[in-house]
Design an enzyme around this catalytic site. Structure first.
Site, PDB file in Angstrom:
ATOM      1  N   LYS A 132      23.198  28.023   5.166  1.00  0.00           N
ATOM      2  CA  LYS A 132      22.120  27.323   5.880  1.00  0.00           C
ATOM      3  C   LYS A 132      22.731  26.110   6.568  1.00  0.00           C
ATOM      4  O   LYS A 132      23.069  25.121   5.941  1.00  0.00           O
ATOM      5  CB  LYS A 132      21.037  26.835   4.916  1.00  0.00           C
ATOM      6  CG  LYS A 132      19.853  26.257   5.683  1.00  0.00           C
ATOM      7  CD  LYS A 132      19.059  25.228   4.914  1.00  0.00           C
ATOM      8  CE  LYS A 132      19.551  23.820   5.081  1.00  0.00           C
ATOM      9  NZ  LYS A 132      19.472  23.250   6.439  1.00  0.00           N
TER      10      LYS A 132
ATOM     11  N   GLU B 142      30.255  17.730  -1.808  1.00  0.00           N
ATOM     12  CA  GLU B 142      30.999  16.760  -0.998  1.00  0.00           C
ATOM     13  C   GLU B 142      29.967  15.837  -0.384  1.00  0.00           C
ATOM     14  O   GLU B 142      29.146  16.276   0.425  1.00  0.00           O
ATOM     15  CB  GLU B 142      31.790  17.461   0.118  1.00  0.00           C
ATOM     16  CG  GLU B 142      32.885  18.385  -0.370  1.00  0.00           C
ATOM     17  CD  GLU B 142      34.018  17.661  -1.064  1.00  0.00           C
ATOM     18  OE1 GLU B 142      34.137  16.433  -0.912  1.00  0.00           O
ATOM     19  OE2 GLU B 142      34.779  18.330  -1.775  1.00  0.00           O
TER      20      GLU B 142
ATOM     21  N   CYS C 141      31.666  11.118   7.269  1.00  0.00           N
ATOM     22  CA  CYS C 141      31.668  10.724   5.856  1.00  0.00           C
ATOM     23  C   CYS C 141      32.855   9.808   5.589  1.00  0.00           C
ATOM     24  O   CYS C 141      32.826   8.998   4.672  1.00  0.00           O
ATOM     25  CB  CYS C 141      31.722  11.951   4.964  1.00  0.00           C
ATOM     26  SG  CYS C 141      33.033  13.084   5.417  1.00  0.00           S
TER      27      CYS C 141
ATOM     28  N   GLU D  95      25.971   3.235   2.385  1.00  0.00           N
ATOM     29  CA  GLU D  95      26.374   4.038   3.549  1.00  0.00           C
ATOM     30  C   GLU D  95      25.343   3.848   4.667  1.00  0.00           C
ATOM     31  O   GLU D  95      24.148   3.992   4.440  1.00  0.00           O
ATOM     32  CB  GLU D  95      26.447   5.517   3.162  1.00  0.00           C
ATOM     33  CG  GLU D  95      26.991   6.375   4.291  1.00  0.00           C
ATOM     34  CD  GLU D  95      27.126   7.856   3.915  1.00  0.00           C
ATOM     35  OE1 GLU D  95      26.169   8.426   3.364  1.00  0.00           O
ATOM     36  OE2 GLU D  95      28.208   8.425   4.180  1.00  0.00           O
TER      37      GLU D  95
HETATM   38  P1  NAD Z   1      21.632  15.602   4.106  1.00  0.00           P
HETATM   39  O1  NAD Z   1      21.957  15.461   2.667  1.00  0.00           O
HETATM   40  O2  NAD Z   1      20.353  15.040   4.588  1.00  0.00           O
HETATM   41  O3  NAD Z   1      21.591  17.158   4.503  1.00  0.00           O
HETATM   42  C1  NAD Z   1      22.682  18.010   4.273  1.00  0.00           C
HETATM   43  C2  NAD Z   1      22.179  19.431   4.181  1.00  0.00           C
HETATM   44  O4  NAD Z   1      21.358  19.558   3.029  1.00  0.00           O
HETATM   45  C3  NAD Z   1      21.313  19.854   5.375  1.00  0.00           C
HETATM   46  O5  NAD Z   1      21.607  21.197   5.703  1.00  0.00           O
HETATM   47  C4  NAD Z   1      19.904  19.730   4.812  1.00  0.00           C
HETATM   48  O6  NAD Z   1      18.971  20.572   5.449  1.00  0.00           O
HETATM   49  C5  NAD Z   1      20.122  20.158   3.369  1.00  0.00           C
HETATM   50  N1  NAD Z   1      19.099  19.678   2.439  1.00  0.00           N
HETATM   51  C6  NAD Z   1      18.352  18.546   2.528  1.00  0.00           C
HETATM   52  N2  NAD Z   1      17.501  18.472   1.486  1.00  0.00           N
HETATM   53  C7  NAD Z   1      17.701  19.577   0.727  1.00  0.00           C
HETATM   54  C8  NAD Z   1      17.123  20.069  -0.482  1.00  0.00           C
HETATM   55  N3  NAD Z   1      16.158  19.395  -1.114  1.00  0.00           N
HETATM   56  N4  NAD Z   1      17.578  21.241  -0.994  1.00  0.00           N
HETATM   57  C9  NAD Z   1      18.567  21.920  -0.362  1.00  0.00           C
HETATM   58  N5  NAD Z   1      19.143  21.516   0.793  1.00  0.00           N
HETATM   59  C10 NAD Z   1      18.724  20.339   1.323  1.00  0.00           C
HETATM   60  O7  NAD Z   1      22.879  15.030   4.921  1.00  0.00           O
HETATM   61  P2  NAD Z   1      23.102  14.942   6.487  1.00  0.00           P
HETATM   62  O8  NAD Z   1      22.236  13.852   7.027  1.00  0.00           O
HETATM   63  O9  NAD Z   1      23.010  16.284   7.105  1.00  0.00           O
HETATM   64  O10 NAD Z   1      24.641  14.478   6.553  1.00  0.00           O
HETATM   65  C11 NAD Z   1      25.041  13.172   6.379  1.00  0.00           C
HETATM   66  C12 NAD Z   1      25.565  12.960   4.975  1.00  0.00           C
HETATM   67  O11 NAD Z   1      26.574  13.913   4.683  1.00  0.00           O
HETATM   68  C13 NAD Z   1      26.231  11.608   4.814  1.00  0.00           C
HETATM   69  O12 NAD Z   1      25.876  11.059   3.571  1.00  0.00           O
HETATM   70  C14 NAD Z   1      27.711  11.946   4.852  1.00  0.00           C
HETATM   71  O13 NAD Z   1      28.551  11.009   4.211  1.00  0.00           O
HETATM   72  C15 NAD Z   1      27.727  13.275   4.169  1.00  0.00           C
HETATM   73  N6  NAD Z   1      28.931  14.050   4.506  1.00  0.00           N
HETATM   74  C16 NAD Z   1      29.879  14.206   3.535  1.00  0.00           C
HETATM   75  C17 NAD Z   1      31.054  14.892   3.821  1.00  0.00           C
HETATM   76  C18 NAD Z   1      32.125  15.086   2.770  1.00  0.00           C
HETATM   77  O14 NAD Z   1      32.924  15.995   2.912  1.00  0.00           O
HETATM   78  N7  NAD Z   1      32.168  14.266   1.733  1.00  0.00           N
HETATM   79  C19 NAD Z   1      31.239  15.431   5.099  1.00  0.00           C
HETATM   80  C20 NAD Z   1      30.243  15.255   6.057  1.00  0.00           C
HETATM   81  C21 NAD Z   1      29.082  14.568   5.742  1.00  0.00           C
END
Ligand code: NAD
Length: 510
Positions: free
Chosen positions: A188, A263, A297, A398
């Site tokens: 997804k 991650e 990130c 963050e």
């Molecule tokens: P997010 O957590 O809002 O969403 C990430 C994914 O999770 C999306 O596909 C979203 O639809 C899904 N999601 C949201 N709620 C969910 C739930 N209740 N159940 C299942 N899936 C759910 O994050 P974002 O805004 O898309 O990305 C930004 C974040 O990602 C930042 O915190 C960033 O640091 C982190 N990030 C981490 C890495 C890493 O490798 N450590 C890499 C890129 C981004």
């Protein structure tokens, strides 16, 4: 006049309608609901209409992945990997188009989206090579006429949930090692960036990926992500995103004893010591803090500088930040693109307000751009805060926007303490010419990555990637380590003695 008319028409043309990929077929969502994928630099530009799926689509995708697993796991690993080699060549040919698609759907500048596509290509080649390794080991048994070995077996159906900021590279880090190991997948992608994941998978399909090995279900976290995590036939979960959502997913996965790789967020710092090469540091801070509009990130969100260099560095960073051109990432002369969506740019606005209230000073930036050419997008000025104390929220939380907080430290030791003081532990960096100090920082910074004389961003596909504390739960993506996640170790004993032999009980004295 003609070109203006064409531009106008192209904006009004009916957007393409996309479908889920289930069992090798493009199928409409059973929910009948859709959402528009728009350009964050100009939301009038609709890239496509994507399914807003629900649990019944997940059910169908998991069933297809389960069926495909029975045959895919038996395909020899070098043959599975051949698909990746072929897909890499297809992707090389389409790199420019895929980069443009990505800039349109998520905003970062073309030079960076070319890098994102290239990272997927590098991952394809690296992971394909592993098809001819996937090593286990053999070892002598303690009993005579008995063989002992450890081999790798696939886990089964893997569920993947990805963010929008690296919409092709991150799915590639998950899908590719998974399928080389013989697993099948249901992914997804983030709602804001469905097309880039689709482009990656399309290349794999054209390279000969059998039906059902990868299934894509588009939609929200709640309606699609959660059902994937909770489905009993999904045997492993890989998630990249915020620490908040990661905690929920990890908890759900634990209830069903599923391996789960998380991650998550970061609050990364560059430490700058008095002996640093300042101009090199300024280049690093600008790239680390404002690349991808601060939405990595690994973005440099803090600069912790010792006294002698603090002011000079702040002034130079501000002077250079002022010159950065902000605009649509499709314009090659632009340095900083928009933020991904309204909510993200509002988060930046909120944090800048919090920083001011806490007593930090905005040296440059600090405004949302919403007039003229910016009015249909989510733009925010590159922003530098000075006078930031380590306990302020802008130094600890963050932000995920183009904001960098400059903190002063008395010594290397204090700078390391400050860097380690946040809940996250992803990327760190130090600028110094003193090799002894560089090694102390490499030893004492508690994080998944430390750069010396380079900013906090810039991971390479063949090295493990991930972090500690609220950033990760002990797994790594990329590199060789990722195979540990996508395979189970199975030990096989073969007793060819023709009699019952009892380990630890039958002794053979020499
Ligand atoms: P997010 O957590 O809002 O969403 C990430 C994914 O999770 C999306 O596909 C979203 O639809 C899904 N999601 C949201 N709620 C969910 C739930 N209740 N159940 C299942 N899936 C759910 O994050 P974002 O805004 O898309 O990305 C930004 C974040 O990602 C930042 O915190 C960033 O640091 C982190 N990030 C981490 C890495 C890493 O490798 N450590 C890499 C890129 C981004």
């Amino acid at each position: 006049m003609v070109s203006l008319l064409r531009k106008d028409l192209s904006v009004r043309m009916a957007p393409k309608v996309y479908k889920n990929l289930i069992g090798g077929e493009w199928v409409e969502t059973r929910s009948k609901r859709t959402h528009e994928n728009t350009n964050p630099a100009d939301t009038r530009d609709v890239i496509g209409v994507f399914p807003h799926s629900d649990a019944s689509d997940v059910e169908a995708a998991v069933a297809a992945a389960k069926k495909a697993f029975e045959s895919w796991r038996l395909v020899p690993a070098p043959k599975r990997a051949d698909v990746l080699f072929r897909a890499a060549r297809i992707m090389e040919e389409r790199k420019e188009q895929y980069a443009k698609d990505m800039t349109r759907e998520m905003g970062k500048v073309l030079k960076e989206t070319r890098g994102d596509v290239q990272e997927a290509i590098d991952t394809l080649y690296f992971m394909a090579g592993e098809g001819r390794r996937l090593y286990g080991f053999t070892t002598p048994s303690e009993l005579p006429n008995k063989a002992a070995m450890a081999v790798r077996m696939p886990v089964g159906v893997c569920g993947m949930i990805t963010p929008w900021n690296f919409p092709m590279a991150i799915p590639s880090w998950k899908l590719l090692p998974a399928i080389v190991c013989g697993n099948t997948c249901v992914i997804k992608p983030a709602e804001d960036t469905p097309l880039s994941t689709l482009n990656l998978v399309q290349s794999l399909i054209e390279a000969g990926l059998p039906k059902g090995v990868i299934n894509i279900v588009f939609g929200s976290g709640k309606d699609v992500g959660t059902p994937i995590v909770q489905h009993p036939d999904v045997r492993a979960i890989s998630f990249t995103g915020s620490s908040e959502v990661g905690r929920l997913i990890g908890t759900m996965a634990a209830e069903q004893y599923k391996p789960c790789s998380l991650e998550m967020g970061g609050k990364n710092a560059i430490i700058v010591l008095d002996d640093a090469n300042i101009d090199l540091t300024v280049d690093g801070v600008l790239w680390g803090a404002f690349g991808t509009t601060g939405q990595r990130c690994t973005a440099t969100s803090r600069v912790i500088a010792t006294k002698k260099v603090y002011e000079q560095l702040a002034d130079k960073v501000a002077a250079r930040a002022k010159k950065l051109k902000i605009g649509s990432g499709l314009d090659e002369s632009v340095d900083v693109g928009p933020q991904i969506n309204r909510s993200q740019v509002e988060t930046t606005e909120t944090y800048v307000g919090i920083g001011k209230k806490e007593g930090a000073k905005v040296l440059i930036g600090g405004n949302r751009l919403a007039a003229g050419g910016y009015k249909h997008g989510f733009f925010y000025e590159p922003t530098v805060f000075v006078g930031v104390k380590n306990n302020m929220r802008i130094a600890q939380e963050e932000i995920f926007g183009p904001v960098v907080s400059m903190i002063q430290a008395d010594s290397l030791e204090q700078a390391i303490d400050y860097s380690n003081s946040v809940v996250y532990g992803l990327s760190t960096a130090i600028y110094t010419k003193d090799i002894n100090k560089a090694y102390r920082a490499m030893r004492d910074l508690y994080a998944g990555i430390t750069y010396v004389n380079a900013p906090t961003i810039g991971a390479e596909a063949h090295l493990p990637f991930g972090g500690v504390k609220a950033t990760g739960n002990g797994h790594r993506e990329g590199g060789w380590e990722v195979y540990e996640f996508y395979s189970e170790t199975k030990v096989c004993y073969v007793d060819y003695s023709g009699r019952l032999q009892r380990a630890q009980m039958d002794t053979y004295d020499v």
